[in-house]
Design an enzyme around this catalytic site. Structure first.
Site, PDB file in Angstrom:
ATOM      1  N   HIS A 298       7.025  -5.311   8.405  1.00 23.19           N
ATOM      2  CA  HIS A 298       8.063  -4.417   7.886  1.00 23.19           C
ATOM      3  C   HIS A 298       9.274  -4.541   8.812  1.00 23.19           C
ATOM      4  CE1 HIS A 298       9.308  -0.646   5.713  1.00 23.19           C
ATOM      5  NE2 HIS A 298      10.158  -0.667   6.716  1.00 23.19           N
TER       6      HIS A 298
ATOM      7  N   CYS B 166       1.951   2.017  10.451  1.00 27.82           N
ATOM      8  CA  CYS B 166       2.209   3.395  10.028  1.00 27.82           C
ATOM      9  C   CYS B 166       2.967   4.148  11.123  1.00 27.82           C
ATOM     10  CB  CYS B 166       0.903   4.112   9.700  1.00 27.82           C
ATOM     11  SG  CYS B 166       1.146   5.781   9.055  1.00 27.82           S
TER      12      CYS B 166
ATOM     13  N   GLY C 118      10.486  -4.691   3.154  1.00 25.16           N
ATOM     14  CA  GLY C 118      11.606  -3.798   3.426  1.00 25.16           C
ATOM     15  C   GLY C 118      12.836  -4.099   2.604  1.00 25.16           C
TER      16      GLY C 118
ATOM     17  N   ALA D  68       7.818  -2.063  -1.951  1.00 21.81           N
ATOM     18  CA  ALA D  68       7.327  -0.678  -1.926  1.00 21.81           C
ATOM     19  C   ALA D  68       8.179   0.188  -2.845  1.00 21.81           C
ATOM     20  CB  ALA D  68       7.337  -0.144  -0.500  1.00 21.81           C
ATOM     21  N   ARG D  69       9.226   0.829  -2.306  1.00 25.57           N
ATOM     22  CA  ARG D  69      10.037   1.743  -3.112  1.00 25.57           C
ATOM     23  C   ARG D  69      10.686   1.050  -4.300  1.00 25.57           C
ATOM     24  NH1 ARG D  69      13.790   4.395   1.370  1.00 25.57           N
ATOM     25  NH2 ARG D  69      13.550   2.318   2.245  1.00 25.57           N
TER      26      ARG D  69
ATOM     27  N   THR E  83       0.757   5.427  -0.162  1.00 21.51           N
ATOM     28  CA  THR E  83      -0.048   6.640  -0.148  1.00 21.51           C
ATOM     29  C   THR E  83       0.410   7.603  -1.235  1.00 21.51           C
ATOM     30  OG1 THR E  83      -0.516   6.452   2.199  1.00 21.51           O
ATOM     31  CG2 THR E  83      -0.702   8.632   1.240  1.00 21.51           C
TER      32      THR E  83
ATOM     33  N   LYS F  81      -0.850  -5.811   8.945  1.00 17.55           N
ATOM     34  CA  LYS F  81       0.507  -5.364   8.651  1.00 17.55           C
ATOM     35  C   LYS F  81       1.072  -4.676   9.884  1.00 17.55           C
ATOM     36  CE  LYS F  81       3.545  -2.902   5.510  1.00 17.55           C
ATOM     37  NZ  LYS F  81       3.729  -1.906   4.439  1.00 17.55           N
TER      38      LYS F  81
ATOM     39  N   PRO G 222       0.858  -1.198   0.000  1.00 16.87           N
ATOM     40  CA  PRO G 222       0.000   0.000   0.000  1.00 16.87           C
ATOM     41  C   PRO G 222       0.892   1.247   0.000  1.00 16.87           C
ATOM     42  CG  PRO G 222      -0.669  -1.544   1.725  1.00 16.87           C
ATOM     43  CD  PRO G 222       0.656  -2.022   1.207  1.00 16.87           C
TER      44      PRO G 222
END
Length: 635
Positions: A430, A359, A479, A502-503, A274, A399, A272
């Site tokens: 994570h 988060c 991660g 993610a990234r 944002t 998560k 996910p």
């Protein structure tokens, strides 16, 4: 691509981290490295022929913030330090937290009732009182010149809902007949496989807003959960009340084994994200090999209140299902239960509902949401159980992080409790604590230890004859996965079913193609430009082909490019792999297009969008999220 675009001065490309710099007379200068240590720790190994020598007096040293805020609400992250970015030659750091994201509307706006000349509708305000014009000729005369090419929406679905407002109007409008063109064959095909799902009914959202929605399951579940946290009543009275509510509660119609099946084993999962994890990006990732995608994080309270902005987040493209999850965040079980019930009733293509307990941002943490739930496992358990009771046949997942404080990781203990006290279908961890953010590498050794705990739990359940109705719990790590080697090393760990990327998927969207091929793919600049073209087309299909839709598409494309530009091509690397925290010295691409795609200047990102979305208007504005990308390049 035009010659003008390629001739435009491109900003210097990324260089080494702060630790490798020295300050001289107000300038930030790269510290020369010994020849025998040309690629020291923290510096990406780029071939010598692609390096650009340092030019004194120029801003050729760029710093970047590792904190991406990928799991955060828009602009809600902590402010980065800006003290070292105020002198001449020094780069600003941190986030532009107060950036204005709103786009200007057209000066003359056409009423939606006259979008289609053949299907003019009655305006409820009347032509004389309507704020928008009904004069088609006046509107068409005020429009900017049409963008060259065929309307992406018309090409995709056979007609354009924007009608006369479309910026590619010439491609589907017969001016002589004053008639919009429709391709019936494409329209019929689009009905089968090219449309968006999970659009909440307008009437249902109105009922949520007026607090008239029928929360039939929640109204039975919430009192029961409330009874578990009563502390002000005498012990006996509390126990009696709990028993009474347990007897009154009717169990949810779906048992864990009866819910939709998840299969995350070796699944290619996009985290996910944002802002950047919007529908067009997720749809792009599906074309590039992703199996599972997630909505941007939605806050449970606005969902329960029928907020339009929050209900836009569960929308998905048909291609995302099955394998599409909706992520929510909350600190209160009643919000979680009601939000889950509403999502289960008002959406049609959701594979899982995920509770965000990882988060890290202060705004949510202070409210007890996100990673704060890891400090209150009893509350987390109540929320998860309530969600499972209200989710119908949709499985519930979780998560988390390794913990909230560095050196005090409680992720393993939380996982044990969740496994024993809830019916979650999957857990993602994570590999960093809340305190760490992105300052250190993810701890995959710890993720592996927790994976073994989940593996042991699953093995025990398989041997337990009384647990025939249960299903195995999937465990996913998260991660620092930036290439196929990282992915393979992670999934080879005992108990780790897959990796949530993610990234790595933002900087290199074709990462799952590399995983499938088992090798690094040297995507040319032209191939990467085609990826951006696909994204642009998907963005126009989603936000619309009118002026406002193009501005939205351009803004989010710039957000995407803020990560995409960081990719270092395989062909210019001296050795592989390069990690995200390895900053390259100044480098040039193998051609002008490759150099442009690597520009750190947001003005070049806007220039790239013009290749697909037409020339930018004077009223468009974009401020990059990170200050390090908002600077004036040197000619």
């Amino acid at each position: 691509m035009s010659d003008e675009t390629l001739k435009r001065p491109v900003s210097p490309v990324q260089v080494e981290p702060e630790a490798k710099k020295q300050h001289t007379e107000g300038l930030v200068v790269a510290t020369p490295q010994p020849k025998d240590d040309h690629f020291a720790k923290g510096i990406a190994p780029i071939k010598a022929e692609y390096l650009i020598p340092h030019v004194p007096g120029t801003h050729n040293t760029i710093t970047f913030d590792d904190e991406e805020g990928l799991g955060d609400r828009e602009d809600a992250g902590e402010e980065g330090s800006d003290k070292r970015g105020k002198g001449r030659g020094k780069k600003a750091r941190g986030q532009n937290k107060k950036r204005d994201l709103a786009q200007h509307h057209e000066t003359i706006r056409l009423c939606s009732t006259v979008l289609d000349p053949e299907n003019v509708k009655e305006c409820r305000f009347g032509a004389s009182k309507c704020r928008n014009t009904h004069n088609v000729e006046e509107y068409l005369a005020s429009k900017p010149a049409d963008i060259e090419g065929i309307c992406p929406v018309f090409r995709a679905i056979g007609y354009c809902p924007a009608g006369l407002k479309c910026r590619w109007l010439h491609s589907h409008y017969n001016k002589e007949l004053n008639k919009l063109i429709k391709d019936l064959g494409v329209m019929e095909a689009a009905k089968q496989n090219n449309y968006e799902v999970n659009k909440a009914d307008i009437q249902a959202k109105a009922e949520l807003q007026r607090k008239k929605f029928d929360f039939a399951i929640s109204n039975r579940v919430i009192p029961y959960l409330d009874s578990l946290v009563q502390k002000d009543l005498p012990k006996k009275s509390t126990q009696d009340k709990t028993k009474e509510l347990m007897n009154a509660y009717v169990e949810a119609p779906f048992k864990p084994a009866e819910k939709k099946r998840l299969n995350l084993h070796r699944a290619k999962i996009v985290s996910p994200l944002t802002t950047v994890g919007n529908l067009p990006y997720r749809r792009l990732m599906k074309t590039l090999g992703a199996d599972v995608t997630y909505s941007e994080m939605a806050l449970a309270f606005p969902v329960v209140n029928g907020a339009n902005a929050e209900w836009a987040l569960p929308k998905a493209h048909l291609s995302e299902y099955p394998g599409f999850g909706v992520q929510i965040a909350t600190a209160k079980h009643w919000q979680a239960v009601k939000a889950t019930e509403a999502l289960a009733k008002l959406t049609t293509h959701v594979s899982e509902i995920n509770l965000n307990s990882g988060c890290p941002i202060d705004l949510l943490y202070r409210q007890g949401q996100g990673s704060a739930l890891m400090e209150q496992p009893a509350r987390m358990v109540r929320i998860l159980n309530g969600m499972n009771m209200a989710s119908g046949d949709i499985p519930v997942t979780l998560k988390i992080r390794t913990g909230t404080r560095d050196g005090h990781w409680n992720g393993a203990a939380v996982v044990k409790r969740v496994l024993n006290d809830t019916d979650v279908a999957a857990i993602t961890m994570h590999g960093r604590s809340r305190q760490q953010r992105y300052s250190k590498e993810a701890n995959w050794d710890y993720i592996g230890q927790v994976g073994e705990i989940v593996e042991a739990y699953n093995n025990d359940k398989e041997e337990d004859k009384d647990s025939a109705e249960t299903r195995r719990v999937f465990f996913v790590g998260n991660g620092d996965c930036y290439n196929f080697e990282d992915w393979n090393q992670a999934v080879e760990r005992k108990g780790v079913d897959s990796v949530m990327v993610a990234r790595g998927a933002l900087i290199k969207p074709w990462i799952f193609e590399e995983v499938e091929a088992g090798q690094y793919l040297d995507k040319s600049a032209t191939e990467r430009l085609d990826i951006l073209r696909t994204y642009a087309n998907f963005a126009i299909e989603h936000w619309g082909s009118d002026e406002y839709g193009i501005k939205q598409a351009r803004r989010f494309m710039c957000e995407f490019l803020s990560f995409f530009h960081r990719y270092i091509p395989v062909g210019i690397m001296e050795r592989m792999p390069a990690k995200l925290n390895q900053r390259p010295p100044m480098w040039k691409g193998r051609d002008d297009l490759e150099t442009l795609l690597a520009s750190t200047d947001y003005r070049d990102w806007i220039k790239i969008t013009e290749m697909f979305l037409g020339k930018v208007g004077e009223d468009f504005h974009f401020t990059p999220k990170h200050k390090s990308n908002a600077y004036e390049p040197q000619a």
